[in-house]
Design an enzyme around this catalytic site. Structure first.
Site, PDB file in Angstrom:
ATOM      1  N   SER A   1       3.849  -1.776 -33.692  1.00  0.00           N
ATOM      2  CA  SER A   1       4.689  -2.086 -34.848  1.00  0.00           C
ATOM      3  C   SER A   1       6.179  -2.116 -34.524  1.00  0.00           C
ATOM      4  O   SER A   1       6.942  -2.765 -35.245  1.00  0.00           O
ATOM      5  CB  SER A   1       4.431  -1.085 -35.978  1.00  0.00           C
ATOM      6  OG  SER A   1       4.619   0.246 -35.525  1.00  0.00           O
TER       7      SER A   1
ATOM      8  N   HIS B   1      11.059   3.134 -38.430  1.00  0.00           N
ATOM      9  CA  HIS B   1      10.938   1.922 -37.617  1.00  0.00           C
ATOM     10  C   HIS B   1      12.267   1.175 -37.593  1.00  0.00           C
ATOM     11  O   HIS B   1      13.103   1.354 -38.482  1.00  0.00           O
ATOM     12  CB  HIS B   1       9.855   0.996 -38.181  1.00  0.00           C
ATOM     13  CG  HIS B   1       8.470   1.363 -37.793  1.00  0.00           C
ATOM     14  ND1 HIS B   1       7.847   2.497 -38.245  1.00  0.00           N
ATOM     15  CD2 HIS B   1       7.566   0.735 -36.987  1.00  0.00           C
ATOM     16  CE1 HIS B   1       6.617   2.561 -37.755  1.00  0.00           C
ATOM     17  NE2 HIS B   1       6.434   1.503 -36.972  1.00  0.00           N
TER      18      HIS B   1
END
Length: 287
Positions: free
Chosen positions: A38, A263
């Protein structure tokens, strides 16, 4: 890793600077394949082009492909991928290694974070912080056996990365292979930022060192497998999830920009793209 996706296309479109073209660098690639998890796919960053893998067309592979003006580009990165997904399907996403062939001449690989357990580590440390906000309950939990379990997990992940890189070379024998490290997630000086990032004060240094240990392992395994290594940690220091929204390239557990928790946001993906492009421009020598 965490895979939540958020909206807000207009915000990212307004805040993301384009990556400059690098068409003249050494060994210009014509067929580029991106493998990864990811941190590669860019969950939540507009525009999402594969909901099953939380893949953005503004992730760093897409920006590298545009910057190098490659003729053929395949991004098979997928949120939640481990090294196992190099050989096995992940939902509708086929095994990532299947994207490679003898015509591939550039491969980027960013994998290992899920093998180490980024998502579970974040959840565990956030939960334990309430027990001792000023202490290091997470570090104590992971070292209670007398050994640092996270350090051991990094060591045990090294052979998995080695196997991936050997398989990449076997399937794409003429490709330049580039291993991409993970960006700076927490303050590099080890300082805490509770409650914005809900870890105990003295656990920040431990978690920082664990990520650095993972990146060092990736660098070493890349070196013994004839692969270049891209440091994305150094270029992102000062833009971790504890910084103000305007300055951070990694989103905290409650993002303020379109991205998954913990992230990179669009700026973080652009920074990683620049690091990859700079490494490609330096030629084929090892780091």
């Amino acid at each position: 890793m965490l895979g939540a996706a958020l909206g807000g296309c207009a915000l990212v479109a307004a805040s993301t600077a384009p990556v400059a073209a690098h068409p003249g660098g050494p060994g210009r690639a014509t067929a580029y394949v991106a493998l990864g998890d990811s941190y590669t796919s860019g969950p939540g960053i507009p525009r999402q082009v594969d909901a099953g893998c939380a893949r953005s067309d503004h992730n760093y592979p897409s920006l590298v492909a545009a910057g190098r003006q490659v003729a053929a580009f395949r991004d098979v990165s997928c949120g939640g991928a481990t090294t196992a997904e190099m050989w096995q399907a992940q939902g509708a996403n086929p095994p990532q290694l299947d994207a490679l062939d003898r015509h591939t001449d550039l491969v980027t690989v960013q994998i290992g974070g899920n093998d180490v357990g980024f998502g579970s580590i974040i959840g565990t440390c956030a939960r334990l912080a309430a027990q001792d906000p000023a202490g290091n309950p997470c570090e104590r939990a992971y070292t209670a056996s007398g050994h640092d379990q996270l350090a051991l997990t990094v060591v045990r992940t090294a052979p998995k990365i080695d196997r991936v890189l050997r398989a990449v070379h076997a399937r794409a024998p003429h490709a330049r292979v580039v291993v991409v490290g993970y960006p700076d997630l927490l303050p590099d000086d080890g300082s805490g930022c509770f409650p914005q990032v809900p870890f105990a004060q003295k656990d920040f240094g431990y978690l920082r060192d664990t990520e650095k240990r993972l990146n060092l392992m990736l660098r070493l395994v890349a070196g013994v497998n004839r692969a270049a290594y891209v440091d994305t940690y150094g270029p992102t220091v000062g833009h971790d999830m504890c910084k103000a929204p305007a300055d951070r390239w990694i989103e905290p557990l409650q993002p303020s920009s379109p991205a998954a928790p913990a992230h990179p946001n669009a700026k973080g993906e652009a920074a990683m793209a620049e690091a990859v492009l700079d490494r490609l421009d330096r030629g084929r020598g090892r780091d």
